[in-house]
Write a protein that holds these residues in place. Structure first.
Motif, PDB file in Angstrom:
ATOM      1  N   SER A 180      -3.436   3.552  -2.481  1.00 16.06           N
ATOM      2  CA  SER A 180      -4.116   3.176  -2.721  1.00 16.06           C
ATOM      3  C   SER A 180      -4.293   2.080  -1.838  1.00 16.06           C
ATOM      4  O   SER A 180      -3.994   2.257  -0.821  1.00 16.06           O
ATOM      5  CB  SER A 180      -2.443   2.220  -3.328  1.00 16.06           C
ATOM      6  N   THR A 181      -4.957   0.788  -2.334  1.00 17.76           N
ATOM      7  CA  THR A 181      -5.713   0.036  -1.139  1.00 17.76           C
ATOM      8  C   THR A 181      -5.114  -1.741  -2.524  1.00 17.76           C
ATOM      9  O   THR A 181      -5.400  -1.501  -3.778  1.00 17.76           O
ATOM     10  CB  THR A 181      -6.813  -0.136  -1.091  1.00 17.76           C
ATOM     11  N   VAL A 199       1.140  -0.945  -0.216  1.00 15.38           N
ATOM     12  CA  VAL A 199      -0.385  -0.489  -0.103  1.00 15.38           C
ATOM     13  C   VAL A 199       0.588   1.214   0.323  1.00 15.38           C
ATOM     14  O   VAL A 199       2.283   1.230   0.843  1.00 15.38           O
ATOM     15  CB  VAL A 199      -1.032  -0.158   0.984  1.00 15.38           C
ATOM     16  N   ASP A 200       0.512   1.806  -0.923  1.00 15.51           N
ATOM     17  CA  ASP A 200       1.396   3.511  -0.865  1.00 15.51           C
ATOM     18  C   ASP A 200       0.769   4.842  -0.315  1.00 15.51           C
ATOM     19  O   ASP A 200      -0.627   4.649   0.590  1.00 15.51           O
ATOM     20  CB  ASP A 200       1.639   3.913  -2.210  1.00 15.51           C
ATOM     21  N   LYS A 218      -3.825  -3.937  -6.825  1.00 14.34           N
ATOM     22  CA  LYS A 218      -3.767  -2.661  -6.446  1.00 14.34           C
ATOM     23  C   LYS A 218      -4.160  -1.369  -6.749  1.00 14.34           C
ATOM     24  O   LYS A 218      -3.906  -1.747  -7.772  1.00 14.34           O
ATOM     25  CB  LYS A 218      -1.918  -2.393  -5.879  1.00 14.34           C
ATOM     26  N   VAL A 219      -4.919  -0.776  -6.122  1.00 17.57           N
ATOM     27  CA  VAL A 219      -5.468   0.364  -6.949  1.00 17.57           C
ATOM     28  C   VAL A 219      -5.646   1.390  -6.636  1.00 17.57           C
ATOM     29  O   VAL A 219      -5.070   1.305  -5.079  1.00 17.57           O
ATOM     30  CB  VAL A 219      -7.182  -0.263  -7.444  1.00 17.57           C
TER      31      VAL A 219
END
Length: 274
Positions: A25-26, A14-15, A36-37
């Motif tokens: 992101s999640t 995660v960012d 990752k979106v």
């Protein structure tokens, strides 16, 4: 050799935003696979909301500009607002009436309630009616506010370009507005065409029949207004129909135009004392 498992795990981390510290992101799982979106952090949400509010304001201003153009109101009357209204012992009740009329506009429209502001020149009938028009326009209500002379002039000038179709278009727009403010009824003069009375009668009668509110200002007294609204068959039923949905409010008091004229005169005469 690249360790695929380690690489995949690294790419699925995660960012976080460097400014607010929230996730940018999640990780979601879809059909057995993790991906990752991106998602909005606090910074991006606030930025998005600001832009959305700005876009809404721009669109609202465009809509308001279109409504004001549609209103046919002379630009000089755009300054007639409740904020600029000066109350005194003669007009404070009228001011309150006009403000509450706008506050209760939804009900006034549903009940088809208008008014006839009747009184001598200069007592503030037009100012009050255009204050109502501007207030409702700012609430995005389709209002047309125009003098009877203005209507006649627009219709006659349209004949040169559009013939009778121009007249029909203008009259239809007057019929379709949520509120029609018809200023200075009785000031129009009969020309060689002799259609003025018929045009004004038709506009008023159609509003009453369609159940759409109308506000009229006039210097005429009750008897003169009754005579004005008598149809070609000499039946005065229109007066009774109109006053049933637009009660007469008689306005008295000193002429504000005369008071302003006297003030300017005194100011000029004061120059002689220097």
């Amino acid at each position: 050799m690249i360790n695929t498992q380690t690489s995949n795990q690294s790419s699925l981390e995660v960012d976080y935003c460097l400014e607010c510290g929230e996730k940018t992101s999640t990780i979601v799982e879809f059909m057995g696979a993790k991906k990752k979106v991106p998602c909005m952090c606090k910074c991006k949400r606030e930025e998005y909301e600001k832009q959305r509010e700005l876009d809404m304001k721009v669109e609202q201003q465009r809509k308001l500009d279109r409504l004001k153009e549609y209103s046919l109101m002379d630009k000089s009357f755009m300054q007639y607002t409740f904020e600029n209204f000066k109350t005194d012992k003669y007009n404070k009740d009228l001011y309150k009436l006009a403000v509450e009329y706008c506050n209760e506009w939804t009900r006034m429209k549903k009940e088809n309630t208008g008014m006839i502001l009747m009184g001598p020149p200069g007592v503030g009938k037009s100012y009050l009616s255009f204050c109502i028009a501007n207030e409702l326009l700012n609430k995005f209500v389709p209002v047309i506010a125009i003098s009877t002379i203005g209507i006649i002039n627009k219709i006659y000038s349209s004949y040169n370009s559009y013939g009778d179709e121009g007249e029909a278009h203008i009259i239809n727009s007057l019929k379709n507005a949520d509120l029609l403010v018809l200023d200075d009824l009785g000031a129009e003069h009969t020309s060689a065409r002799g259609k003025e009375k018929q045009i004004i009668y038709s506009i008023i009668d159609s509003r009453v029949r369609q159940g759409k509110p109308i506000i009229i200002t006039t210097n005429l007294n009750k008897q003169q207004l009754r005579e004005k609204l008598i149809s070609e068959d000499r039946v005065n039923r229109s007066f009774d129909r109109l006053t049933a949905v637009a009660p007469i409010i008689e306005i008295n008091g000193p002429s504000r135009r005369k008071e302003e004229g006297n003030r300017r005169f005194d100011s000029l005469m004061g120059l002689l004392k220097k």
